[in-house]
Design a protein around this motif. Structure first.
Motif, PDB file in Angstrom:
ATOM      1  N   ALA A 132       0.855  -1.189   0.000  1.00 24.38           N
ATOM      2  CA  ALA A 132       0.000   0.000   0.000  1.00 24.38           C
ATOM      3  C   ALA A 132       0.892   1.239   0.000  1.00 24.38           C
ATOM      4  N   THR A 133       1.125   1.779  -1.175  1.00 19.91           N
ATOM      5  CA  THR A 133       1.964   2.962  -1.314  1.00 19.91           C
ATOM      6  C   THR A 133       1.226   4.033  -2.101  1.00 19.91           C
ATOM      7  N   ARG A 134       1.683   5.257  -1.947  1.00 18.74           N
ATOM      8  CA  ARG A 134       1.225   6.369  -2.772  1.00 18.74           C
ATOM      9  C   ARG A 134       2.421   6.887  -3.559  1.00 18.74           C
ATOM     10  N   ILE A 135       2.149   7.358  -4.766  1.00 18.01           N
ATOM     11  CA  ILE A 135       3.205   7.838  -5.636  1.00 18.01           C
ATOM     12  C   ILE A 135       2.829   9.229  -6.126  1.00 18.01           C
ATOM     13  N   PHE A 136       3.775  10.165  -6.016  1.00 17.20           N
ATOM     14  CA  PHE A 136       3.542  11.472  -6.605  1.00 17.20           C
ATOM     15  C   PHE A 136       4.842  12.014  -7.180  1.00 17.20           C
ATOM     16  N   GLY A 137       4.720  13.017  -8.037  1.00 19.70           N
ATOM     17  CA  GLY A 137       5.877  13.585  -8.702  1.00 19.70           C
ATOM     18  C   GLY A 137       6.161  14.994  -8.243  1.00 19.70           C
ATOM     19  N   VAL A 138       7.423  15.367  -8.270  1.00 19.65           N
ATOM     20  CA  VAL A 138       7.875  16.731  -8.012  1.00 19.65           C
ATOM     21  C   VAL A 138       8.662  17.143  -9.253  1.00 19.65           C
ATOM     22  N   LEU A 139       8.277  18.233  -9.886  1.00 15.55           N
ATOM     23  CA  LEU A 139       8.912  18.613 -11.136  1.00 15.55           C
ATOM     24  C   LEU A 139       8.970  20.118 -11.283  1.00 15.55           C
ATOM     25  N   GLY A 140       9.988  20.585 -12.006  1.00 10.21           N
ATOM     26  CA  GLY A 140      10.162  22.010 -12.220  1.00 10.21           C
ATOM     27  C   GLY A 140      11.614  22.419 -12.062  1.00 10.21           C
ATOM     28  N   ASP A 141      11.894  23.653 -12.418  1.00 10.47           N
ATOM     29  CA  ASP A 141      13.268  24.137 -12.379  1.00 10.47           C
ATOM     30  C   ASP A 141      13.857  24.105 -10.974  1.00 10.47           C
ATOM     31  N   ASP A 142      13.014  24.268  -9.946  1.00  8.29           N
ATOM     32  CA  ASP A 142      13.501  24.270  -8.566  1.00  8.29           C
ATOM     33  C   ASP A 142      13.310  22.923  -7.866  1.00  8.29           C
ATOM     34  N   ALA A 143      12.979  21.878  -8.620  1.00 11.96           N
ATOM     35  CA  ALA A 143      12.639  20.593  -7.998  1.00 11.96           C
ATOM     36  C   ALA A 143      13.798  20.007  -7.206  1.00 11.96           C
ATOM     37  N   VAL A 144      15.016  20.142  -7.706  1.00 14.16           N
ATOM     38  CA  VAL A 144      16.164  19.580  -6.993  1.00 14.16           C
ATOM     39  C   VAL A 144      16.279  20.207  -5.610  1.00 14.16           C
ATOM     40  N   ALA A 145      16.227  21.526  -5.550  1.00  9.02           N
ATOM     41  CA  ALA A 145      16.369  22.215  -4.268  1.00  9.02           C
ATOM     42  C   ALA A 145      15.239  21.861  -3.319  1.00  9.02           C
ATOM     43  N   GLN A 146      14.012  21.766  -3.816  1.00  8.19           N
ATOM     44  CA  GLN A 146      12.878  21.480  -2.946  1.00  8.19           C
ATOM     45  C   GLN A 146      12.916  20.044  -2.428  1.00  8.19           C
ATOM     46  N   VAL A 147      13.278  19.102  -3.273  1.00  9.16           N
ATOM     47  CA  VAL A 147      13.381  17.710  -2.819  1.00  9.16           C
ATOM     48  C   VAL A 147      14.436  17.591  -1.728  1.00  9.16           C
ATOM     49  N   GLU A 148      15.568  18.227  -1.929  1.00 11.25           N
ATOM     50  CA  GLU A 148      16.642  18.130  -0.942  1.00 11.25           C
ATOM     51  C   GLU A 148      16.248  18.795   0.374  1.00 11.25           C
ATOM     52  N   ALA A 149      15.599  19.940   0.298  1.00 16.89           N
ATOM     53  CA  ALA A 149      15.257  20.676   1.513  1.00 16.89           C
ATOM     54  C   ALA A 149      14.108  20.032   2.274  1.00 16.89           C
ATOM     55  N   GLN A 150      13.074  19.610   1.559  1.00 18.60           N
ATOM     56  CA  GLN A 150      11.866  19.132   2.228  1.00 18.60           C
ATOM     57  C   GLN A 150      11.902  17.650   2.559  1.00 18.60           C
ATOM     58  N   LEU A 151      12.672  16.868   1.807  1.00 21.58           N
ATOM     59  CA  LEU A 151      12.714  15.424   2.043  1.00 21.58           C
ATOM     60  C   LEU A 151      14.029  14.980   2.676  1.00 21.58           C
ATOM     61  N   ASN A 152      14.925  15.923   2.889  1.00 27.68           N
ATOM     62  CA  ASN A 152      16.172  15.656   3.615  1.00 27.68           C
ATOM     63  C   ASN A 152      16.994  14.547   2.971  1.00 27.68           C
ATOM     64  N   VAL A 153      17.182  14.657   1.647  1.00 30.23           N
ATOM     65  CA  VAL A 153      18.018  13.710   0.907  1.00 30.23           C
ATOM     66  C   VAL A 153      18.887  14.501  -0.070  1.00 30.23           C
ATOM     67  N   THR A 154      19.932  13.872  -0.532  1.00 31.19           N
ATOM     68  CA  THR A 154      20.674  14.401  -1.677  1.00 31.19           C
ATOM     69  C   THR A 154      19.970  13.932  -2.937  1.00 31.19           C
ATOM     70  N   ALA A 155      19.561  14.855  -3.774  1.00 27.25           N
ATOM     71  CA  ALA A 155      18.790  14.496  -4.967  1.00 27.25           C
ATOM     72  C   ALA A 155      19.581  13.530  -5.842  1.00 27.25           C
ATOM     73  N   PRO A 156      18.993  12.394  -6.219  1.00 22.48           N
ATOM     74  CA  PRO A 156      19.709  11.428  -7.060  1.00 22.48           C
ATOM     75  C   PRO A 156      19.813  11.903  -8.503  1.00 22.48           C
ATOM     76  N   ASP A 157      20.760  11.301  -9.240  1.00 16.17           N
ATOM     77  CA  ASP A 157      20.866  11.534 -10.669  1.00 16.17           C
ATOM     78  C   ASP A 157      19.784  10.737 -11.400  1.00 16.17           C
ATOM     79  N   THR A 158      19.661  10.953 -12.704  1.00 17.71           N
ATOM     80  CA  THR A 158      18.671  10.248 -13.505  1.00 17.71           C
ATOM     81  C   THR A 158      18.903   8.741 -13.444  1.00 17.71           C
TER      82      THR A 158
END
Length: 348
Positions: A132-158
């Motif tokens: 039972a999982t949920r899936i959503f996307g984060v996209l946009g020019d600032d997506a790297v910064a927001q993922v790192e700040a809000q999810l506390n991870v280093t954004a992965p490469d493609t």
């Protein structure tokens, strides 16, 4: 109604059809600027879990990926094939802990693939479930910064992955940075809430357009068992290992590659019509002869339909149309040539 759906509906979620969600009118959604950040629920995908002491060995005999490459950092594309080499499901494989793998794939092929793999599972110490999982996307020019700040991870490469305490984060290709977030419902809701004050909610068709522009086709229920993986350019995306041993369908897939017998290929194109063709809609030439079928479609910012279609390779070039509306061919963002996932993993 669960908390996830309830919360999205408070933000204006409209479920136009099964697995088609948007926030407001569809054309307006396609025109949302992605110069900052957008977030999109992705109900078109599902997660399959393969877990147990024999999970790696089990998968190695079933899938086109070199399973050992899924090491918790690199998350390779893969395909599950019939004995005739036709794709039953294509997806992305990730190792989430030592003996547990997740596979993200189109929701329409999740149950049939589960049934197919269950025939072989009794011979291995392995369990196949759909968590039972949920899936959503984060996209946009600032997506790297927001993922790192809000999810506390280093954004992965493609085609790489990252994990925090509750979620798996995947990075997918496209014209702008974008990430897929996979998590149990409570964790997914918390992550969405952390991002929603900084991002614009958009429909899942916005993500689908990014897939189309990346030349990335996810086969659904009506398309399963119809195409060789090369027909969706899977070897050009690193989705086939030609260095591994046997897996179901491997002989046919390898023969098509080494003998150059791929008779159909994925085409990216744009229609002048804003009407979206359904998957499986025929693509015709000027003489009315069918040349292939639509895989997926989405509106772009100009209100035109962009499509991926699988088209026969004979008699190139030629005029194509859908229901009489001409198609303009668009360039794919990659060359049609073999890319070995073993070389990609060294960069993850």
């Amino acid at each position: 109604m669960n908390d996830w759906i309830r919360h999205l509906e408070t933000q204006g979620l409209v479920r136009a059809a099964e697995n088609e969600w948007h926030f407001g009118e569809a054309v307006s959604q396609a025109r949302v600027p992605l110069s900052s950040t957008a977030i999109a629920p992705l109900p078109q995908y599902s997660i399959m879990e393969i877990a147990g002491p024999d999970a790696e060995r089990f998968l190695q005999g079933q899938t086109s990926a070199q399973v050992a490459l899924a090491d918790g950092q690199f998350a390779p594309l893969t395909a599950f094939c019939s004995p005739k080499g036709r794709v039953l499901a294509n997806g992305q494989l990730m190792r989430v802990d030592e003996t547990r793998y997740w596979l993200v794939l189109d929701i329409g092929v999740a149950d049939p693939l589960h049934t197919h793999l269950a025939k072989y599972a009794p011979f291995y110490k392995v369990e196949i479930t759909q968590p039972a999982t949920r899936i959503f996307g984060v996209l946009g020019d600032d997506a790297v910064a927001q993922v790192e700040a809000q999810l506390n991870v280093t954004a992965p490469d493609t085609w790489a992955m990252a994990q925090n305490d509750a979620a798996v984060i995947l990075r997918h290709p496209g014209p702008i940075p974008r990430f897929m977030i996979l998590a149990p419902e409570d964790a997914a809701l918390s992550a969405w809430e952390a991002l929603e004050s900084l991002a614009t909610p958009v429909g899942n068709a916005v993500w689908r357009l990014q897939d189309i522009q990346a030349g990335l086709a996810w086969l659904g229920e009506t398309q399963r068992d119809s195409y060789l993986p090369q027909m969706i350019n899977w070897e050009a995306l690193g989705g086939i290992s030609f260095r591994k041993g046997c897996y179901t369908g491997q002989e046919v897939v390898a023969r098509a590659h080494f003998r150059g017998q791929v008779k159909k290929r994925l085409l990216r194109a744009q229609s002048e019509n804003a009407t979206l063709p359904a998957p499986g809609t025929p693509v015709h030439d000027a003489n009315g002869k069918s040349q292939g079928d639509v895989v997926c479609a989405a509106l772009n910012a100009d209100g035109k339909a962009e499509v991926l279609a699988i088209i026969t390779q004979r008699d190139e070039p030629r005029e194509l149309n859908i229901d009489g509306v001409p198609l303009e061919r668009l360039t794919l963002p990659y060359a049609i040539e073999r890319v070995d996932p073993e070389s990609m993993s060294l960069q993850a």
